[in-house]
Design an enzyme around this catalytic site. Structure first.
Site, mmCIF file in Angstrom:
data_model
loop_
_atom_site.group_PDB
_atom_site.id
_atom_site.type_symbol
_atom_site.label_atom_id
_atom_site.label_comp_id
_atom_site.label_asym_id
_atom_site.label_seq_id
_atom_site.Cartn_x
_atom_site.Cartn_y
_atom_site.Cartn_z
ATOM 1 N N LEU A 90 0.835 -1.203 0.000
ATOM 2 C CA LEU A 90 0.000 0.000 0.000
ATOM 3 C C LEU A 90 0.866 1.247 0.000
ATOM 4 O O LEU A 90 1.852 1.325 0.739
ATOM 5 C CB LEU A 90 -0.881 0.005 1.260
ATOM 6 C CG LEU A 90 -1.737 1.232 1.521
ATOM 7 C CD1 LEU A 90 -2.956 1.232 0.598
ATOM 8 C CD2 LEU A 90 -2.176 1.273 2.976
ATOM 9 N N CYS A 91 0.486 2.226 -0.826
ATOM 10 C CA CYS A 91 1.117 3.547 -0.780
ATOM 11 C C CYS A 91 0.024 4.596 -0.972
ATOM 12 O O CYS A 91 -1.136 4.328 -0.640
ATOM 13 C CB CYS A 91 2.241 3.669 -1.819
ATOM 14 S SG CYS A 91 1.687 3.692 -3.532
ATOM 15 N N HIS A 92 0.360 5.755 -1.484
ATOM 16 C CA HIS A 92 -0.631 6.818 -1.632
ATOM 17 C C HIS A 92 -1.609 6.549 -2.781
ATOM 18 O O HIS A 92 -2.819 6.550 -2.583
ATOM 19 C CB HIS A 92 0.069 8.155 -1.826
ATOM 20 C CG HIS A 92 -0.859 9.328 -1.799
ATOM 21 N ND1 HIS A 92 -0.496 10.561 -2.278
ATOM 22 C CD2 HIS A 92 -2.136 9.474 -1.370
ATOM 23 C CE1 HIS A 92 -1.497 11.407 -2.131
ATOM 24 N NE2 HIS A 92 -2.508 10.770 -1.584
ATOM 25 N N ILE B 290 -3.928 4.329 -0.590
ATOM 26 C CA ILE B 290 -4.714 4.815 0.546
ATOM 27 C C ILE B 290 -5.801 5.775 0.081
ATOM 28 O O ILE B 290 -6.860 5.878 0.713
ATOM 29 C CB ILE B 290 -3.809 5.470 1.625
ATOM 30 C CG1 ILE B 290 -4.563 5.710 2.932
ATOM 31 C CG2 ILE B 290 -3.218 6.769 1.145
ATOM 32 C CD1 ILE B 290 -4.531 4.568 3.874
ATOM 33 N N GLY C 274 -0.672 3.978 -5.409
ATOM 34 C CA GLY C 274 -0.440 2.648 -5.958
ATOM 35 C C GLY C 274 0.821 2.460 -6.772
ATOM 36 O O GLY C 274 1.156 1.334 -7.130
#
Length: 112
Positions: free
Chosen positions: A69-71, A98, A73
């Site tokens: 998971l990141c901001h 996210i 993708g």
């Protein structure tokens, strides 16, 4: 090809292997996690910034399902590919990061 899992489908993806405790690997920077984070529900939340993954790879278990998971993708996609190249068999990217988590799954998570 790294599997793309929508936030709303993540619980189903984790449930495909009930024997191992699944991991949501948050590869964002600490300030980003302070701004918006997820609550672990049926998975272990592990936070390792993307640039620290190679040095901290031993902290992760290749036998576990890992969703990255990141901001939005992109970073998590790169980390998922790195994990796959290093022997992790069950790896996915949380599609949309996210931001999508907030929109699709939990609107209480702030967007930034």
């Amino acid at each position: 090809m790294i599997e793309q899992v929508a936030p709303a489908r993540l619980a189903d993806w984790f449930a495909l292997d009930a024997a191992a405790q699944p991991v949501l690997l948050d590869v964002r920077e600490p300030w980003e996690r302070q701004t918006a984070s997820v609550t672990p529900q049926g998975f272990t939340l592990v936070a390792i910034p993307m640039n620290e993954i190679p040095a901290r790879l031993a902290e992760l278990d290749p036998a576990q399902r890992v969703a990255c998971l990141c901001h939005h993708g992109a970073r998590s996609q790169r980390v998922a590919l790195f994990l796959e190249q290093n022997g992790f068999a069950e790896v996915a990217n949380v599609a949309g990061g996210i931001d999508a988590w907030s929109i699709q799954h939990d609107p209480s998570v702030p967007r930034y």
